[in-house]
Scaffold this motif. Structure first.
Motif, short mmCIF file in Angstrom:
data_model
loop_
_atom_site.label_atom_id
_atom_site.label_comp_id
_atom_site.label_asym_id
_atom_site.label_seq_id
_atom_site.Cartn_x
_atom_site.Cartn_y
_atom_site.Cartn_z
N ILE A 111 -0.13 -2.51 12.48
CA ILE A 111 1.13 -2.69 12.25
C ILE A 111 1.30 -3.05 10.47
CG2 ILE A 111 3.16 -4.21 12.55
CD1 ILE A 111 2.25 -4.66 15.46
N VAL A 112 2.25 -2.39 9.90
CA VAL A 112 2.54 -2.99 8.45
C VAL A 112 3.85 -3.45 8.37
CG1 VAL A 112 2.76 -1.93 6.07
CG2 VAL A 112 1.06 -0.86 7.86
N SER A 113 3.79 -4.48 7.60
CA SER A 113 5.10 -5.04 7.41
C SER A 113 5.45 -5.47 5.94
CB SER A 113 5.38 -6.47 8.38
OG SER A 113 4.33 -7.29 7.87
N ALA A 114 6.75 -5.49 5.61
CA ALA A 114 7.30 -5.78 4.25
C ALA A 114 8.29 -6.81 4.06
CB ALA A 114 7.54 -4.48 3.57
N SER A 115 8.28 -7.74 3.08
CA SER A 115 9.16 -8.84 3.13
C SER A 115 9.84 -9.14 1.79
CB SER A 115 8.61 -9.94 4.03
OG SER A 115 7.89 -10.70 2.74
N ASP A 116 10.80 -9.82 1.97
CA ASP A 116 11.37 -10.55 0.60
C ASP A 116 10.54 -11.08 -0.21
OD1 ASP A 116 13.72 -9.37 1.54
OD2 ASP A 116 15.00 -11.25 1.84
N GLU A 117 9.46 -11.59 0.02
CA GLU A 117 8.51 -12.65 -0.89
C GLU A 117 7.71 -11.35 -1.60
OE1 GLU A 117 5.67 -12.85 2.55
OE2 GLU A 117 7.87 -12.73 2.36
N GLY A 118 7.78 -10.10 -1.40
CA GLY A 118 7.26 -9.23 -2.17
C GLY A 118 5.99 -8.64 -1.58
N MET A 119 5.48 -9.20 -0.29
CA MET A 119 4.46 -8.85 0.20
C MET A 119 4.49 -7.65 1.17
SD MET A 119 2.54 -11.14 -0.87
CE MET A 119 0.97 -11.02 -0.03
N VAL A 120 3.08 -6.89 1.15
CA VAL A 120 2.91 -5.84 2.12
C VAL A 120 1.81 -6.46 3.17
CG1 VAL A 120 2.43 -3.49 2.57
CG2 VAL A 120 3.82 -3.77 0.78
N LEU A 121 1.89 -6.44 4.31
CA LEU A 121 0.93 -6.95 5.14
C LEU A 121 0.56 -6.11 5.98
CD1 LEU A 121 1.92 -10.83 5.62
CD2 LEU A 121 0.34 -9.84 3.89
N VAL A 122 -0.89 -6.02 6.45
CA VAL A 122 -1.24 -5.30 7.68
C VAL A 122 -2.08 -5.97 8.76
CG1 VAL A 122 -3.12 -3.60 8.27
CG2 VAL A 122 -2.10 -3.46 6.02
N TRP A 123 -1.48 -5.97 10.01
CA TRP A 123 -1.79 -6.72 11.26
C TRP A 123 -2.73 -6.02 12.28
CZ3 TRP A 123 0.35 -11.65 10.79
CH2 TRP A 123 1.53 -11.74 9.72
N ARG A 124 -3.73 -6.43 12.31
CA ARG A 124 -4.72 -6.00 13.19
C ARG A 124 -5.01 -6.75 14.42
NH1 ARG A 124 -9.41 -3.21 11.47
NH2 ARG A 124 -8.96 -4.19 9.40
#
Length: 683
Positions: A476-489
């Protein structure tokens, strides 16, 4: 070539209140945008509301149809209307906690642009407009947390210049204007936490003189002016933490005289004046901490008498009056900490009721398609402003049927589907403004169970899925208001581990995946308020590497991928508040280059692709179908008018076959879920 729309239908929505509740936080301020003919269309008076979520919305009180004006970086404390000069339309003035005052102008239908009036050194708590002499521009008055009252004047070079009116001993909570009388110019009235109400008279250019109107026993929250009948002088009305509403009448050289309008059991946060109808005298409206809206009627020597207009579920932050259409009875508008705006109509036989013509249909911020299992048909998944995730099944005879998947604690901004192993039910992924990413799994008893994937530091704006590679499961890829793009495994059942793919300089509004080309790996594409589009490539143990795809001239709201044909590489498409949609192609050894730039008449809300078509949802209530290679200038686009602001739009594609189930577009709007069937696509 025919591009006729065969039908447009709204899916049935869950039952709602007779209220408007599209804000995700407390409504701090309300005002009324005047009726008139704008962009060739006649409008009645509309309601403007500002919220703690930073949003500015404009509502049609007869239909509940909502359009987003814009977004502040922080909570909106005050809104008012600046009359249009000559033949120009009125503008909206807003003040926010981020110290700024802005003016919003509707450049094209439904598309608003703002200019910065000025920056205070502290929170701006209230704004109003000081009328100007004939031919001159009106001035903006602001009251601030640093105790000041300022006037803003627009210079010939277009720059706003501030002028200090005066200083209170504590925060200035409210400002309004006392109209001109005879040869006297209008005066500014201010209310403060120093318990005083003051009137400011302009002596000479840039020099203001203060006079004390009166003193309450506690902080003064709100002031307005009750215009006089006949030859009487207008009165200033004030509302205070001392639980009173007071009227102040000027007595010439003897100063100001106080009169108690009413005493309540809780503090009073807001006051306004309800004009009289049919020869009646005007009345005072007050909003209270006990969640009530009250109306005060003057009874001569017997003083003032109050009646209950209505009740919210939390305290009232602001009240204003909606003029009656064609001389009809005016209505009361209230904005509350319960996140709603309500309209109250006085009944002929007495009493008040909420006066919207229809029930509010909740905003749908995100939509996707859930693949079919077995012989079933695919379902539509939607994420809502009322914090819910829903799935929708089309019933041939009775339209659409919805089922609640689950409820978040805040707005659901994005949904996507996580593929499952053969025979299993796919899972739904949701991202929310309570900073969470969740996965929803359908149990054998058909109940959906949620599983926490992870938590960002700020609101989650977008989610997507990075496909499985080799023996590795999809991520899963998520993006947020703090400017981060995270990948969840997924580490094990119910346990997820995150890694940082990259970071933008500002909010990330949208993410998608660029499929692998040849032996390469898929890349994550992100769009940000820092005006850039970026690609993130995984480098094994070295983490993720960033590459700049391109730059817009304003916030980038959405990205999608245009598939390659005949061995060509896929391209990236981005849409922005700068009113452009841009197509980016990757040139070997040269990086990314802008291939096509489509200029539109309003900002872009979302993009979606099917084969070589791009679906463009815009802020001015339109959805367009564009074939960029055949029609790069957009002269032959299919154009669909949507009866509400579109937040997201997708094609009704069968995810397993990769083909359209039928020529249908699914749109999530500020009024609910809509479907549009198209007879024939362009070209």
């Amino acid at each position: 070539m025919s591009r006729k729309i065969l039908r447009a239908t709204y899916a049935p929505q869950p039952q709602g209140q007779l209220t408007m509740s599209e804000h995700r936080a407390a409504v701090k301020a309300v005002c009324v945008f005047p009726a008139g003919v704008y962009w060739g269309q006649s409008y009645g008076p509309r309601i403007v509301s500002g919220s703690n979520d930073g949003s500015l919305l404009i509502w049609d009180p007869e239909t509940g149809v909502t359009n987003r004006i814009g977004q502040h970086e922080d909570l909106v404390n005050s809104v008012c209307i600046m009359p249009g000069a000559r033949d120009r339309a009125p503008r909206i003035v807003s003040a926010n906690r981020y110290h700024s005052v802005r003016v919003w102008c509707e450049r094209t239908e439904g598309d608003w642009e703002w200019e910065l009036v000025g920056q205070h050194k502290h929170f701006v708590l209230s704004v109003c407009v000081l009328p100007a002499a004939d031919g001159e521009a009106p001035r903006i008055v602001s009251g601030t947390w640093d105790n000041k009252v300022l006037v803003w004047i627009k210079q010939l070079d277009g720059v706003w210049k501030s002028e200090l009116v005066g200083i209170h001993e504590e925060d200035v909570r409210s400002v309004c204007v006392l109209p001109a009388a005879g040869s006297e110019a209008p005066r500014i009235v201010s209310a403060s936490n120093d318990k005083t109400v003051r009137a400011w008279r302009e002596q000479t250019e840039g020099v203001w003189e203060s006079e004390l109107v009166g003193i309450h026993e506690e902080d003064v929250h709100s002031v307005c002016v009750l215009l006089a009948a006949g030859s009487e002088a207008p009165r200033i009305i004030s509302a205070s933490n001392d639980k009173t509403v007071r009227a102040w009448r000027e007595r010439g050289d003897d100063g100001w005289e106080s009169e108690l309008v009413g005493q309540h059991e809780n503090l009073v946060r807001s006051v306004c004046v309800l004009p009289g109808a049919g020869g009646e005298a005007p009345r005072i409206v007050s909003g209270h901490d006990d969640h009530t809206v009250r109306v005060w009627r003057e009874r001569g020597e017997d003083g003032w008498e109050s009646e209950l207009a209505g009740q919210h579920e939390h305290w009232i932050n602001g009240v204003c009056v909606l003029p009656g259409a064609g001389g009809g009875v005016p209505r009361i508008v209230s904005g509350s900490e319960d996140k709603t705006v309500r309209v109250w109509r006085e009944e002929a036989e007495g009493g008040w009721e909420t006066g919207l013509a229809r029930k509010h249909e909740d905003v749908v911020l995100s939509v996707c398609v859930l693949p079919a299992v077995g012989d079933g048909a695919p379902w539509i998944v939607s994420g809502h402003g009322d914090h819910s995730v829903r799935v929708w099944r089309e019933r041939s005879e009775s339209g659409w049927e919805s089922m609640l998947v689950g409820q978040h604690e805040d707005v659901v901004s994005s949904v996507c589907v996580l593929p499952a192993a053969d025979g299993e039910v796919p899972r739904i992924v949701s991202g929310t403004w309570d900073n969470k990413v969740l996965v929803w799994i359908k149990q054998l008893d058909r109940v959906w169970k949620s599983e926490l994937v992870g938590i960002h530091e700020e609101d989650v704006r977008s989610v997507c899925v990075l496909p499985a590679a080799g023996s590795e499961a999809p991520r899963i890829v998520s993006a947020s208001d703090e400017g981060m793009v995270l990948v969840w495994r997924a580490q094990s059942e119910g346990v997820w581990k995150s890694e940082v793919a990259g970071e933008h300089a500002s909010r990330v509004s949208s993410v998608c995946v660029l499929p692998a080309v040849g032996d390469g790996a898929p890349r994550i594409i992100s769009a940000s308020n820092d005006e850039t589009v970026r690609a993130w490539r995984e480098r094994g143990d070295d983490g993720w590497e960033s590459e700049l795809v391109g730059q817009h001239e304003s916030w980038v709201r959405s990205v999608c991928v245009l598939p390659g044909a005949g061995g060509e590489a896929p391209r990236i498409v981005s849409g922005s508040l700068d009113k452009t949609v841009r197509v980016w192609c990757e040139e070997q050894r040269k990086g990314w280059e802008e291939q096509i730039c489509l200029q539109l008449d309003s900002s872009v809300s979302s993009l979606a692709s099917y084969e070589h078509y791009i679906l463009i949802a815009q802020g001015n209530q339109t959805v367009r179908v564009w074939l960029p290679d055949e029609d790069p200038e957009g002269q032959h686009m299919l154009w669909i008018k949507v009866p509400a602001s579109p937040c997201d739009a997708i094609w009704n594609i069968d995810p397993q076959a990769g083909k359209l189930r039928k020529p249908e577009i699914i749109v999530g709007t500020s009024r609910g879920l809509a479907t549009f069937t198209i007879e024939e696509l362009p070209f």
